[in-house]
Design an enzyme around this catalytic site. Structure first.
Site, PDB file in Angstrom:
ATOM      1  N   LYS A   1       0.428  -0.979  -0.169  1.00  0.00           N
ATOM      2  CA  LYS A   1       0.061  -0.128  -0.010  1.00  0.00           C
ATOM      3  C   LYS A   1       1.113   1.329  -0.170  1.00  0.00           C
ATOM      4  CE  LYS A   1      -4.405  -1.256   1.959  1.00  0.00           C
ATOM      5  NZ  LYS A   1      -4.870  -1.336   3.300  1.00  0.00           N
TER       6      LYS A   1
ATOM      7  N   GLU B   1      -6.825  -0.867  16.500  1.00  0.00           N
ATOM      8  CA  GLU B   1      -7.191  -2.481  16.066  1.00  0.00           C
ATOM      9  C   GLU B   1      -8.727  -2.101  14.654  1.00  0.00           C
ATOM     10  OE1 GLU B   1      -9.566  -5.790  18.673  1.00  0.00           O
ATOM     11  OE2 GLU B   1      -8.548  -4.503  19.096  1.00  0.00           O
TER      12      GLU B   1
ATOM     13  N   ASP C   1      -8.929   2.172   4.398  1.00  0.00           N
ATOM     14  CA  ASP C   1      -9.939   0.162   4.699  1.00  0.00           C
ATOM     15  C   ASP C   1      -9.904  -0.347   2.942  1.00  0.00           C
ATOM     16  OD1 ASP C   1      -9.711  -1.353   5.634  1.00  0.00           O
ATOM     17  OD2 ASP C   1     -11.325  -1.401   6.275  1.00  0.00           O
ATOM     18  N   SER C   2     -10.071  -1.149   2.575  1.00  0.00           N
ATOM     19  CA  SER C   2      -9.988  -1.580   1.446  1.00  0.00           C
ATOM     20  C   SER C   2     -10.191  -3.009   1.366  1.00  0.00           C
ATOM     21  CB  SER C   2      -9.236  -0.813   0.712  1.00  0.00           C
ATOM     22  OG  SER C   2      -7.647  -1.660   0.910  1.00  0.00           O
TER      23      SER C   2
ATOM     24  N   PHE D   1      -0.110  -7.414  -4.769  1.00  0.00           N
ATOM     25  CA  PHE D   1      -0.492  -7.974  -3.520  1.00  0.00           C
ATOM     26  C   PHE D   1      -1.703  -7.957  -3.067  1.00  0.00           C
ATOM     27  CE2 PHE D   1      -1.055  -3.714  -2.783  1.00  0.00           C
ATOM     28  CZ  PHE D   1      -1.764  -2.854  -1.446  1.00  0.00           C
TER      29      PHE D   1
ATOM     30  N   ARG E   1      -8.342   1.986  -5.409  1.00  0.00           N
ATOM     31  CA  ARG E   1      -7.166   3.580  -4.266  1.00  0.00           C
ATOM     32  C   ARG E   1      -6.544   4.809  -5.471  1.00  0.00           C
ATOM     33  NH1 ARG E   1      -3.770   0.008  -2.623  1.00  0.00           N
ATOM     34  NH2 ARG E   1      -5.159  -0.636  -0.357  1.00  0.00           N
TER      35      ARG E   1
END
Length: 197
Positions: free
Chosen positions: A13, A42, A71-72, A152, A181
């Site tokens: 990322k 978390e 967040d993906s 990835f 993204r």
């Protein structure tokens, strides 16, 4: 805003964000680049928005610096949107990309509907400001088996619409033009330009 912290330890990322931010002349720092111990945030949210906000706000207030978090994940229609927010740990702890994509392929064994999408929610947190959100998607379908060496996560099994190769086969430059993204970042570009004035 000449320095921006990307709230992740995921080097894949980080590489993508660095490439995407290079045109803004913004020094992009990962959590690994900081000379301080930043606790793991978390991800207790049940949506991409909640998790992105949690990471961005927590780290921005801790460092008193601008922070962008995402967040993906992968949503598979035949799996009713799974793995979704649980994409990184879909096969359990510890996180393992290979195990995750093997679990998805196993669950889709014999399934004709292979429609899926990558989703990214970006949260930009500036000290003392409201969090800015943008969402990007990349529609596609899942291959029968992993193919390709770059990227990835689920890249080796995800074939974007309009392509016959997986994200892991098309290479980083091409991926960054069409990725979830990249789309989210394009939407947040106007805001970033304003902040840089």
């Amino acid at each position: 805003m000449k320095r921006l912290v990307v709230a992740t330890h995921n080097q894949g990322k980080v590489r993508e964000f660095r490439q995407l931010f290079s045109k803004y002349d913004i020094e992009t720092l990962s959590l690994e680049d900081l000379n301080q111990d930043v606790p793991e945030v978390e991800e207790t949210g049940v949506t991409f928005w909640e998790n992105a906000q949690l990471k961005a706000e927590t780290i921005s207030s801790l460092l008193n610096m601008p922070v962008i978090a995402d967040d993906s994940g992968l949503e598979v229609d035949a799996l009713e949107g799974k793995p979704g927010v649980y994409s990184a740990r879909y096969a359990g702890e510890p996180k393992n990309d290979k195990n995750n994509l093997e679990k998805v392929l196993s669950e889709l064994n014999g399934e004709q509907n292979r429609k899926a999408r990558f989703v990214c929610v970006l949260a930009l947190s500036l000290p003392g400001e409201e969090v800015i959100f943008e969402r990007g998607t990349c529609e596609g379908r899942l291959a029968e088996q992993a193919q390709g060496e770059t990227g990835f996560g689920y890249d080796p099994i995800f074939i974007p619409d309009g392509y016959n190769r997986t994200m892991a086969e098309i290479g980083a430059d091409e991926k960054n033009k069409i990725s979830h993204r990249s789309e989210a970042l394009e939407k947040i570009e106007t805001t970033i330009r304003e902040l840089l004035k």
